[in-house]
Scaffold this motif. Structure first.
Motif, mmCIF file in Angstrom:
data_model
loop_
_atom_site.group_PDB
_atom_site.id
_atom_site.type_symbol
_atom_site.label_atom_id
_atom_site.label_comp_id
_atom_site.label_asym_id
_atom_site.label_seq_id
_atom_site.Cartn_x
_atom_site.Cartn_y
_atom_site.Cartn_z
ATOM 1 N N ASP A 178 0.816 -1.212 0.000
ATOM 2 C CA ASP A 178 0.000 0.000 0.000
ATOM 3 C C ASP A 178 0.853 1.267 0.000
ATOM 4 O OD1 ASP A 178 -2.365 -1.467 -0.010
ATOM 5 O OD2 ASP A 178 -2.442 -1.568 2.177
ATOM 6 N N SER A 179 1.809 1.347 0.908
ATOM 7 C CA SER A 179 2.643 2.550 0.964
ATOM 8 C C SER A 179 3.570 2.631 -0.247
ATOM 9 C CB SER A 179 3.442 2.599 2.267
ATOM 10 O OG SER A 179 4.213 1.428 2.462
ATOM 11 N N SER A 180 3.941 1.484 -0.810
ATOM 12 C CA SER A 180 4.753 1.483 -2.026
ATOM 13 C C SER A 180 4.006 2.154 -3.176
ATOM 14 C CB SER A 180 5.116 0.046 -2.428
ATOM 15 O OG SER A 180 5.874 -0.592 -1.429
ATOM 16 N N VAL A 181 2.741 1.772 -3.348
ATOM 17 C CA VAL A 181 1.935 2.347 -4.419
ATOM 18 C C VAL A 181 1.626 3.813 -4.135
ATOM 19 C CG1 VAL A 181 -0.323 2.237 -5.572
ATOM 20 C CG2 VAL A 181 0.987 0.146 -5.154
ATOM 21 N N ALA A 182 1.398 4.150 -2.868
ATOM 22 C CA ALA A 182 1.175 5.561 -2.515
ATOM 23 C C ALA A 182 2.369 6.413 -2.957
ATOM 24 C CB ALA A 182 0.941 5.695 -1.011
ATOM 25 N N ALA A 183 3.575 5.909 -2.723
ATOM 26 C CA ALA A 183 4.773 6.637 -3.127
ATOM 27 C C ALA A 183 4.829 6.792 -4.645
ATOM 28 C CB ALA A 183 6.019 5.914 -2.618
ATOM 29 N N ALA A 184 4.522 5.718 -5.362
ATOM 30 C CA ALA A 184 4.564 5.770 -6.827
ATOM 31 C C ALA A 184 3.552 6.769 -7.377
ATOM 32 C CB ALA A 184 4.296 4.377 -7.392
ATOM 33 N N LEU A 185 2.355 6.758 -6.836
ATOM 34 C CA LEU A 185 1.307 7.654 -7.324
ATOM 35 C C LEU A 185 1.659 9.115 -7.085
ATOM 36 C CD1 LEU A 185 -1.892 5.682 -6.213
ATOM 37 C CD2 LEU A 185 -0.937 5.875 -8.524
ATOM 38 N N MET A 186 2.287 9.404 -5.962
ATOM 39 C CA MET A 186 2.658 10.794 -5.672
ATOM 40 C C MET A 186 3.775 11.274 -6.594
ATOM 41 S SD MET A 186 0.502 11.791 -3.468
ATOM 42 C CE MET A 186 1.159 13.355 -2.914
ATOM 43 N N THR A 187 4.719 10.405 -6.900
ATOM 44 C CA THR A 187 5.776 10.813 -7.832
ATOM 45 C C THR A 187 5.208 11.015 -9.233
ATOM 46 O OG1 THR A 187 6.394 8.490 -8.212
ATOM 47 C CG2 THR A 187 7.597 9.687 -6.510
ATOM 48 N N GLU A 188 4.236 10.175 -9.598
ATOM 49 C CA GLU A 188 3.593 10.334 -10.915
ATOM 50 C C GLU A 188 2.853 11.669 -11.026
ATOM 51 O OE1 GLU A 188 1.100 6.980 -11.623
ATOM 52 O OE2 GLU A 188 2.770 5.539 -11.651
ATOM 53 N N LYS A 189 2.371 12.171 -9.896
ATOM 54 C CA LYS A 189 1.676 13.457 -9.885
ATOM 55 C C LYS A 189 2.644 14.640 -9.929
ATOM 56 C CE LYS A 189 -2.477 11.978 -7.369
ATOM 57 N NZ LYS A 189 -3.262 12.120 -6.109
ATOM 58 N N ALA A 237 1.327 -2.009 -8.371
ATOM 59 C CA ALA A 237 2.616 -2.455 -7.843
ATOM 60 C C ALA A 237 3.282 -3.448 -8.792
ATOM 61 C CB ALA A 237 2.422 -3.090 -6.467
ATOM 62 N N ASP A 238 2.472 -4.332 -9.356
ATOM 63 C CA ASP A 238 2.999 -5.342 -10.277
ATOM 64 C C ASP A 238 3.553 -4.690 -11.542
ATOM 65 O OD1 ASP A 238 3.428 -8.131 -10.541
ATOM 66 O OD2 ASP A 238 1.868 -8.219 -12.078
ATOM 67 N N LYS A 239 2.815 -3.712 -12.056
ATOM 68 C CA LYS A 239 3.257 -3.010 -13.265
ATOM 69 C C LYS A 239 4.561 -2.263 -13.029
ATOM 70 C CE LYS A 239 -1.233 -2.373 -15.534
ATOM 71 N NZ LYS A 239 -2.278 -1.384 -15.953
ATOM 72 N N ASN A 240 4.760 -1.795 -11.800
ATOM 73 C CA ASN A 240 5.983 -1.079 -11.449
ATOM 74 C C ASN A 240 7.126 -2.013 -11.073
ATOM 75 O OD1 ASN A 240 5.777 2.112 -11.194
ATOM 76 N ND2 ASN A 240 3.772 1.267 -10.684
ATOM 77 N N GLY A 241 6.827 -3.314 -10.997
ATOM 78 C CA GLY A 241 7.869 -4.274 -10.649
ATOM 79 C C GLY A 241 8.336 -4.183 -9.216
ATOM 80 N N PHE A 242 7.440 -3.772 -8.314
ATOM 81 C CA PHE A 242 7.813 -3.632 -6.905
ATOM 82 C C PHE A 242 7.966 -5.008 -6.240
ATOM 83 C CE2 PHE A 242 5.463 0.712 -6.585
ATOM 84 C CZ PHE A 242 6.535 1.327 -7.218
ATOM 85 N N VAL A 243 8.952 -5.117 -5.371
ATOM 86 C CA VAL A 243 9.147 -6.362 -4.617
ATOM 87 C C VAL A 243 7.982 -6.607 -3.660
ATOM 88 C CG1 VAL A 243 11.660 -6.279 -4.757
ATOM 89 C CG2 VAL A 243 10.494 -5.147 -2.837
ATOM 90 N N THR A 244 7.222 -5.569 -3.390
ATOM 91 C CA THR A 244 6.104 -5.668 -2.438
ATOM 92 C C THR A 244 4.780 -6.046 -3.104
ATOM 93 O OG1 THR A 244 5.659 -3.300 -2.724
ATOM 94 C CG2 THR A 244 7.134 -3.940 -0.924
ATOM 95 N N SER A 245 4.770 -6.239 -4.429
ATOM 96 C CA SER A 245 3.496 -6.360 -5.151
ATOM 97 C C SER A 245 2.637 -7.517 -4.683
ATOM 98 C CB SER A 245 3.745 -6.463 -6.655
ATOM 99 O OG SER A 245 4.507 -7.608 -6.963
ATOM 100 N N HIS A 246 3.246 -8.623 -4.287
ATOM 101 C CA HIS A 246 2.473 -9.790 -3.836
ATOM 102 C C HIS A 246 2.740 -10.116 -2.367
ATOM 103 C CE1 HIS A 246 1.046 -10.561 -7.881
ATOM 104 N NE2 HIS A 246 2.289 -10.404 -8.310
ATOM 105 N N LYS A 247 3.200 -9.114 -1.658
ATOM 106 C CA LYS A 247 3.522 -9.311 -0.246
ATOM 107 C C LYS A 247 2.258 -9.537 0.568
ATOM 108 C CE LYS A 247 6.778 -7.289 3.065
ATOM 109 N NZ LYS A 247 7.700 -6.150 3.271
#
Length: 360
Positions: A17-28, A186-196
């Motif tokens: 969750d926090s991984s995707v939150a970080a990605a979304l904020m950088t995308e903005k 998360a999966d699209k970004n290749g995050f290690v946390t995607s299936h955590k």
């Protein structure tokens, strides 16, 4: 919400969750930095916390996500503050015959107070977390806390202590998303946390045995006492007040010709009072530490819906303001197992009004 400074400190637990939150904020287009709050060490509670939230593995995962999206990452140590503001009140609450929710205190004192002050110190005007909730600025100029779009993931209950000023400087990027959508990002970004795997336990009680944790933390045992019925008749022996909560049926270990449930914890008399299920229903509850999020606190009576625990479906009620810190809640219909130490949280539709701690 104003984005004038467009700088955000991302609170990262090492989960998806926090991984995707970080990605979304950088995308903005925000200038972001990720950080993990180190909140406890094993010797604080006498237990191996490997694999729990914010463990060494989690900080490594959070750092890997930040490296992948190209933002800096830091770890900040708040072990003393967490012990003082979360663990100690948690233990004291159980010793007083209550059943606390430590996530509420952690959000209040650590994530949206201490960490926000750290953000300002570093020049970051906004805090970002992976909570499932929403913040809305309305035409009246006020900021409101709202439930998540995905009600099955909604975490607004544990955020009721936020102030309107804090809402002005907070982002919940996942508020309009479902969990599958978050994992897909998360999966699209290749995050290690995607299936955590998602953590379901209290972070400092990973095995769920809070009574054992309290005994280790205090370095003591809690005395046995009597199970009694509503008339005071002794039904058996209990293993210590901290082992029980209102509404509990399992683990009582006493023979009976019917199902019995914990009705009340008599700390002064060291007794656990048992009753039938029908005796667990009440309409009225007293609430302390009354907090109101947006605008001025109300006076007198107001109508709302109220939740008495995280997984409880809010119910219609009338709230009477007693004083600055106390209110009385009267539900339209009796509610089962109203539990001291839990929070009563007030809603107007999707809007979180505020709440407080249920008293004995």
């Amino acid at each position: 919400m104003s984005e004038e400074k467009r700088k955000a400190l991302i609170a990262m637990s090492g989960g998806v969750d926090s991984s995707v939150a970080a990605a979304l904020m950088t995308e903005k287009g925000f200038d972001c930095m990720g950080c993990t709050m180190r909140l406890y060490e094993n010797d604080m509670i006498g237990e191996d916390l490997f694999g729990t939230c914010c463990s060494l593995n989690d900080t490594q995962d959070a750092r890997a996500v930040c490296e992948r999206i190209g933002i800096p990452y830091n770890i900040y140590h708040y072990e003393f503050q967490f012990k003082e503001k979360v663990i100690e009140p948690f233990v004291c609450s159980y010793e007083k015959g209550e059943t606390p929710n430590p996530c509420i205190g952690c959000n209040k004192y650590l994530k949206f107070d201490i960490l926000y002050e750290k953000a300002k110190e570093l020049g970051y005007d906004n805090i970002v977390t992976g909570h499932y909730a929403r913040i809305e600025e309305r035409e009246d100029g006020h900021f409101y806390l709202l439930k998540a779009r995905d009600l099955s993931k909604d975490q607004s209950y544990v955020l009721y202590n936020l102030s309107e000023e804090q809402l002005r400087h907070t982002y919940f990027p996942l508020g309009d998303l479902t969990k599958p959508e978050v994992r897909e990002i998360a999966d699209k970004n290749g995050f290690v946390t995607s299936h955590k795997k998602e953590s379901q336990d209290i972070c400092f009680v990973p095995d769920g045995d809070y009574a054992a944790m309290i005994k280790r933390y205090r370095g003591r045992e809690y005395p046995e006492g009597d199970f009694v019925d509503l008339e005071g008749n002794v039904l058996g022996r209990h293993e210590g007040i901290i082992n029980y909560t209102i509404g509990q049926r399992r683990g009582l270990g006493i023979p009976a010709d019917r199902r019995l449930y914990v009705k009340k914890l008599d700390v002064a008399g060291n007794r656990v009072i048992l009753a039938d299920d029908k005796d667990l229903f009440e309409r009225e509850v007293s609430v302390r530490e009354f907090h109101w999020i947006t605008g001025d606190k109300p006076t007198g009576d107001f109508r709302c819906s109220a939740k008495i625990r995280y997984r409880h479906k809010e119910q219609p009620a009338t709230v009477t303001v007693i004083d600055e810190d106390h209110v009385k809640v009267i539900f339209d219909e009796p509610q089962r197992a109203i539990t001291p130490g839990q929070s009563a949280v007030f809603y107007d539709g999707d809007v979180v009004l505020g709440g407080g701690i249920i008293e004995n």
